[in-house]
Design a protein around this motif. Structure first.
Motif, PDB file in Angstrom:
ATOM      1  N   GLN A  12       0.838  -1.193   0.000  1.00  0.00           N
ATOM      2  CA  GLN A  12       0.000   0.000   0.000  1.00  0.00           C
ATOM      3  C   GLN A  12       0.875   1.245   0.000  1.00  0.00           C
ATOM      4  N   VAL A  13       0.405   2.270  -0.683  1.00  0.00           N
ATOM      5  CA  VAL A  13       1.044   3.581  -0.656  1.00  0.00           C
ATOM      6  C   VAL A  13       0.011   4.573  -0.151  1.00  0.00           C
ATOM      7  N   ARG A  14       0.364   5.342   0.850  1.00  0.00           N
ATOM      8  CA  ARG A  14      -0.598   6.263   1.460  1.00  0.00           C
ATOM      9  C   ARG A  14      -0.048   7.679   1.518  1.00  0.00           C
ATOM     10  N   LEU A  15      -0.938   8.649   1.373  1.00  0.00           N
ATOM     11  CA  LEU A  15      -0.592  10.065   1.522  1.00  0.00           C
ATOM     12  C   LEU A  15      -1.639  10.665   2.457  1.00  0.00           C
ATOM     13  N   LEU A  16      -1.222  11.005   3.670  1.00  0.00           N
ATOM     14  CA  LEU A  16      -2.160  11.376   4.722  1.00  0.00           C
ATOM     15  C   LEU A  16      -1.935  12.804   5.219  1.00  0.00           C
ATOM     16  N   LEU A  17      -3.036  13.421   5.649  1.00  0.00           N
ATOM     17  CA  LEU A  17      -2.958  14.640   6.437  1.00  0.00           C
ATOM     18  C   LEU A  17      -3.001  14.247   7.910  1.00  0.00           C
ATOM     19  N   SER A  18      -2.238  14.953   8.729  1.00  0.00           N
ATOM     20  CA  SER A  18      -2.157  14.634  10.152  1.00  0.00           C
ATOM     21  C   SER A  18      -2.329  15.908  10.968  1.00  0.00           C
ATOM     22  N   TYR A  19      -3.310  15.875  11.877  1.00  0.00           N
ATOM     23  CA  TYR A  19      -3.529  17.010  12.762  1.00  0.00           C
ATOM     24  C   TYR A  19      -2.889  16.710  14.122  1.00  0.00           C
ATOM     25  N   ASN A  20      -1.983  17.565  14.537  1.00  0.00           N
ATOM     26  CA  ASN A  20      -1.247  17.358  15.784  1.00  0.00           C
ATOM     27  C   ASN A  20      -2.075  17.877  16.967  1.00  0.00           C
ATOM     28  N   VAL A  21      -2.788  16.969  17.625  1.00  0.00           N
ATOM     29  CA  VAL A  21      -3.606  17.332  18.787  1.00  0.00           C
ATOM     30  C   VAL A  21      -2.713  17.793  19.928  1.00  0.00           C
ATOM     31  N   VAL A  22      -1.657  17.032  20.198  1.00  0.00           N
ATOM     32  CA  VAL A  22      -0.609  17.409  21.148  1.00  0.00           C
ATOM     33  C   VAL A  22       0.708  17.245  20.397  1.00  0.00           C
ATOM     34  N   GLU A  23       1.386  18.338  20.175  1.00  0.00           N
ATOM     35  CA  GLU A  23       2.582  18.321  19.325  1.00  0.00           C
ATOM     36  C   GLU A  23       3.593  17.264  19.781  1.00  0.00           C
ATOM     37  N   VAL A  75      -5.746  -3.837  -8.120  1.00  0.00           N
ATOM     38  CA  VAL A  75      -5.515  -2.441  -7.737  1.00  0.00           C
ATOM     39  C   VAL A  75      -6.805  -1.897  -7.149  1.00  0.00           C
ATOM     40  N   SER A  76      -6.723  -1.323  -5.987  1.00  0.00           N
ATOM     41  CA  SER A  76      -7.920  -0.790  -5.333  1.00  0.00           C
ATOM     42  C   SER A  76      -7.556   0.416  -4.485  1.00  0.00           C
ATOM     43  N   GLY A  77      -8.588   1.113  -4.005  1.00  0.00           N
ATOM     44  CA  GLY A  77      -8.383   2.298  -3.186  1.00  0.00           C
ATOM     45  C   GLY A  77      -9.025   2.153  -1.820  1.00  0.00           C
ATOM     46  N   ASN A  78      -8.362   2.657  -0.788  1.00  0.00           N
ATOM     47  CA  ASN A  78      -8.872   2.618   0.579  1.00  0.00           C
ATOM     48  C   ASN A  78      -8.896   4.026   1.160  1.00  0.00           C
ATOM     49  N   PHE A  79      -9.679   4.194   2.213  1.00  0.00           N
ATOM     50  CA  PHE A  79      -9.632   5.424   2.991  1.00  0.00           C
ATOM     51  C   PHE A  79      -9.097   5.092   4.376  1.00  0.00           C
ATOM     52  N   TYR A  80      -8.164   5.884   4.865  1.00  0.00           N
ATOM     53  CA  TYR A  80      -7.454   5.655   6.129  1.00  0.00           C
ATOM     54  C   TYR A  80      -7.924   6.664   7.170  1.00  0.00           C
ATOM     55  N   LEU A  81      -8.230   6.179   8.369  1.00  0.00           N
ATOM     56  CA  LEU A  81      -8.542   7.041   9.507  1.00  0.00           C
ATOM     57  C   LEU A  81      -7.885   6.440  10.740  1.00  0.00           C
ATOM     58  N   GLY A  82      -7.012   7.217  11.393  1.00  0.00           N
ATOM     59  CA  GLY A  82      -6.289   6.646  12.520  1.00  0.00           C
ATOM     60  C   GLY A  82      -5.833   7.669  13.539  1.00  0.00           C
ATOM     61  N   CYS A  83      -5.224   7.150  14.592  1.00  0.00           N
ATOM     62  CA  CYS A  83      -4.720   7.972  15.682  1.00  0.00           C
ATOM     63  C   CYS A  83      -3.396   7.390  16.161  1.00  0.00           C
ATOM     64  N   SER A  84      -2.448   8.259  16.456  1.00  0.00           N
ATOM     65  CA  SER A  84      -1.178   7.799  17.014  1.00  0.00           C
ATOM     66  C   SER A  84      -0.892   8.559  18.298  1.00  0.00           C
ATOM     67  N   ALA A  85      -0.245   7.885  19.245  1.00  0.00           N
ATOM     68  CA  ALA A  85       0.064   8.513  20.528  1.00  0.00           C
ATOM     69  C   ALA A  85       1.360   7.932  21.074  1.00  0.00           C
ATOM     70  N   GLY A  86       2.148   8.798  21.716  1.00  0.00           N
ATOM     71  CA  GLY A  86       3.408   8.349  22.292  1.00  0.00           C
ATOM     72  C   GLY A  86       4.419   9.481  22.337  1.00  0.00           C
TER      73      GLY A  86
END
Length: 214
Positions: free
Chosen positions: A97-108, A152-163
């Motif tokens: 998979q190849v992904r291009l995401l926007l990320s909003y920094n809730v806590v920098e 070949v197909s397309g997906n939508f990604y929604l996630g959260c990271s913390a650490g």
């Protein structure tokens, strides 16, 4: 799309993101973890199964609290369908998979919300030799007859990271907005074995991973 081409894209993106904002916000990450995948379809009775995935990503400052993420991930996911004997037919799907995401920094540098499109390239579905001749519940299809899915197909990604800056836990969901079974519709015999119904299915995968940033 070759793996070599994808690696070149990743390297180019690394250099591009390095031009944005404060260099302290730019990260190259290595991730790995487990997944649970199912097939959303009215054609068959599907159940989720466990798999795994891992890859590389580049996070770069974009604007204010926003970052961009370019990533490439290799995956080996699984789901199962029910046979006429109430036995489980396990299917595997592997690819990149190849992904291009926007990320909003809730806590920098510590917590972010990520979303965006994912391009998926995969091979045929894999099944065990012992399952190939089993009949899929509600149809006249042998298990081996539906392995030639769209590659070949397309997906939508929604996630959260913390650490921390160095190590983060990531949980994300991917939904396939394209019909991964569409290629099967080109074979009229298969549609007849499928009660003259069109094939339609969308993959859904939840992932839990750990990412190490440098």
């Amino acid at each position: 799309m070759s793996k070599k081409f994808l690696l070149i894209c990743l390297l180019i993106s690394t250099a591009t993101f390095a031009q944005y904002g404060n260099r302290d916000g730019n990260r190259i990450g290595l991730s790995a973890g487990i997944s649970q995948t199912t097939l959303f379809t009215n054609n068959f009775k599907a159940k989720a199964e466990m798999g795994f995935a891992g890859g590389l990503s580049v996070r770069g400052n974009y604007y204010n609290n926003w970052s961009m993420i370019f990533g490439m991930q290799f995956f080996a996911n699984n789901f199962s369908l029910e046979s006429t004997l109430n036995q489980k037919i396990k299917y595997s799907i592997q690819g990149v998979q190849v992904r291009l995401l926007l990320s909003y920094n809730v806590v920098e540098d510590h917590v972010s919300l990520d979303f965006g499109p994912v391009l998926q390239v995969n091979g045929k579905l894999g099944i065990a030799a012992a399952d190939e001749d089993k009949i899929i519940e509600g149809t006249l299809l042998k298990a081996s007859q539906i392995t030639g899915v769209s590659t070949v197909s397309g997906n939508f990604y929604l996630g959260c990271s913390a650490g921390s800056k160095v190590v983060r836990a990531v949980i994300f969901y991917e939904y396939g907005f394209t019909n991964i079974l569409n290629k099967l519709n080109k074979d009229s015999d298969l549609r007849e074995f499928n009660n003259n119904n069109s094939f339609k299915g969308n993959l859904g995968t939840i992932n839990g991973q750990v990412i190490f940033n440098i």
